[in-house]
Design a protein around this motif. Structure first.
Motif, PDB file in Angstrom:
ATOM      1  N   ASN A  68      30.029  34.160  42.061  1.00  0.00           N
ATOM      2  CA  ASN A  68      31.301  34.019  42.753  1.00  0.00           C
ATOM      3  C   ASN A  68      32.377  33.476  41.814  1.00  0.00           C
ATOM      4  O   ASN A  68      33.514  33.967  41.798  1.00  0.00           O
ATOM      5  N   THR A  69      32.023  32.483  41.011  1.00  0.00           N
ATOM      6  CA  THR A  69      32.959  31.932  40.033  1.00  0.00           C
ATOM      7  C   THR A  69      33.374  33.002  39.032  1.00  0.00           C
ATOM      8  O   THR A  69      34.565  33.173  38.739  1.00  0.00           O
ATOM      9  N   ALA A  70      32.401  33.736  38.520  1.00  0.00           N
ATOM     10  CA  ALA A  70      32.697  34.802  37.554  1.00  0.00           C
ATOM     11  C   ALA A  70      33.571  35.882  38.181  1.00  0.00           C
ATOM     12  O   ALA A  70      34.539  36.354  37.559  1.00  0.00           O
ATOM     13  N   MET A  71      33.263  36.280  39.407  1.00  0.00           N
ATOM     14  CA  MET A  71      34.060  37.315  40.064  1.00  0.00           C
ATOM     15  C   MET A  71      35.483  36.837  40.339  1.00  0.00           C
ATOM     16  O   MET A  71      36.434  37.611  40.199  1.00  0.00           O
ATOM     17  N   ASP A  72      35.645  35.575  40.716  1.00  0.00           N
ATOM     18  CA  ASP A  72      36.998  35.045  40.918  1.00  0.00           C
ATOM     19  C   ASP A  72      37.808  35.169  39.639  1.00  0.00           C
ATOM     20  O   ASP A  72      38.970  35.580  39.668  1.00  0.00           O
ATOM     21  N   LEU A  73      37.198  34.828  38.527  1.00  0.00           N
ATOM     22  CA  LEU A  73      37.895  34.940  37.241  1.00  0.00           C
ATOM     23  C   LEU A  73      38.215  36.396  36.905  1.00  0.00           C
ATOM     24  O   LEU A  73      39.313  36.717  36.442  1.00  0.00           O
ATOM     25  N   LEU A  74      37.270  37.275  37.132  1.00  0.00           N
ATOM     26  CA  LEU A  74      37.485  38.689  36.834  1.00  0.00           C
ATOM     27  C   LEU A  74      38.573  39.289  37.729  1.00  0.00           C
ATOM     28  O   LEU A  74      39.440  40.033  37.264  1.00  0.00           O
ATOM     29  N   LEU A  75      38.528  38.964  39.013  1.00  0.00           N
ATOM     30  CA  LEU A  75      39.497  39.524  39.944  1.00  0.00           C
ATOM     31  C   LEU A  75      40.899  38.967  39.729  1.00  0.00           C
ATOM     32  O   LEU A  75      41.888  39.628  40.034  1.00  0.00           O
ATOM     33  N   GLU A  76      40.992  37.762  39.184  1.00  0.00           N
ATOM     34  CA  GLU A  76      42.276  37.176  38.858  1.00  0.00           C
ATOM     35  C   GLU A  76      42.810  37.696  37.535  1.00  0.00           C
ATOM     36  O   GLU A  76      43.936  37.417  37.165  1.00  0.00           O
ATOM     37  N   GLY A  77      41.962  38.407  36.801  1.00  0.00           N
ATOM     38  CA  GLY A  77      42.375  38.964  35.518  1.00  0.00           C
ATOM     39  C   GLY A  77      42.298  37.956  34.383  1.00  0.00           C
ATOM     40  O   GLY A  77      42.852  38.177  33.318  1.00  0.00           O
ATOM     41  N   GLU A  78      41.603  36.840  34.597  1.00  0.00           N
ATOM     42  CA  GLU A  78      41.462  35.833  33.546  1.00  0.00           C
ATOM     43  C   GLU A  78      40.209  36.126  32.724  1.00  0.00           C
ATOM     44  O   GLU A  78      39.380  36.925  33.088  1.00  0.00           O
ATOM     45  N   ARG A  79      40.132  35.440  31.634  1.00  0.00           N
ATOM     46  CA  ARG A  79      38.986  35.590  30.759  1.00  0.00           C
ATOM     47  C   ARG A  79      38.048  34.453  30.857  1.00  0.00           C
ATOM     48  O   ARG A  79      38.304  33.345  30.901  1.00  0.00           O
TER      49      ARG A  79
END
Length: 110
Positions: free
Chosen positions: A99-110
């Motif tokens: 979930n943490t990884a997906m939040d970062l990916l969906l926000e476009g962050e690295r």
């Protein structure tokens, strides 16, 4: 919806249904009560999906069940087994990481 989108959405949901079910079986519940708990929390599930899943998880040793007749009609109650509780903790940790990884990916962050 995009062609095939429904099928992909079903696959995504299928991946979380086990964890959702386990989360609600930390206390003893019968099938209908479990189903309503999931619906009330925003995860509708068909009986044709839920009951085979419960039987499969019980066969795998993740759940234990017992029949009760004292409070009305006979009902099969389910609860996490000791192995099920360990699995729930493990899957929860995995879910939180994903979930943490997906939040970062969906926000476009690295």
């Amino acid at each position: 919806m995009v062609s095939g989108g429904d099928k992909l959405e079903q696959e995504l949901r299928r991946g979380v249904v086990v964890l959702a079910v386990l989360s609600q079986l930390r206390t003893l519940r019968y099938g209908y009560e479990l189903r309503q708990s999931l619906v009330d929390r925003g995860l509708p599930i068909e009986e044709g999906t839920l009951y085979p899943l419960l039987r499969r998880l019980e066969a795998q040793g993740v759940l234990r069940s017992e029949w009760r007749t004292a409070d009305g009609p006979p009902r099969r109650y389910y609860e996490l087994s000791a192995d099920g509780a360990k699995l729930f903790e493990s899957l929860t940790a995995t879910w939180r990481g994903l979930n943490t990884a997906m939040d970062l990916l969906l926000e476009g962050e690295r």
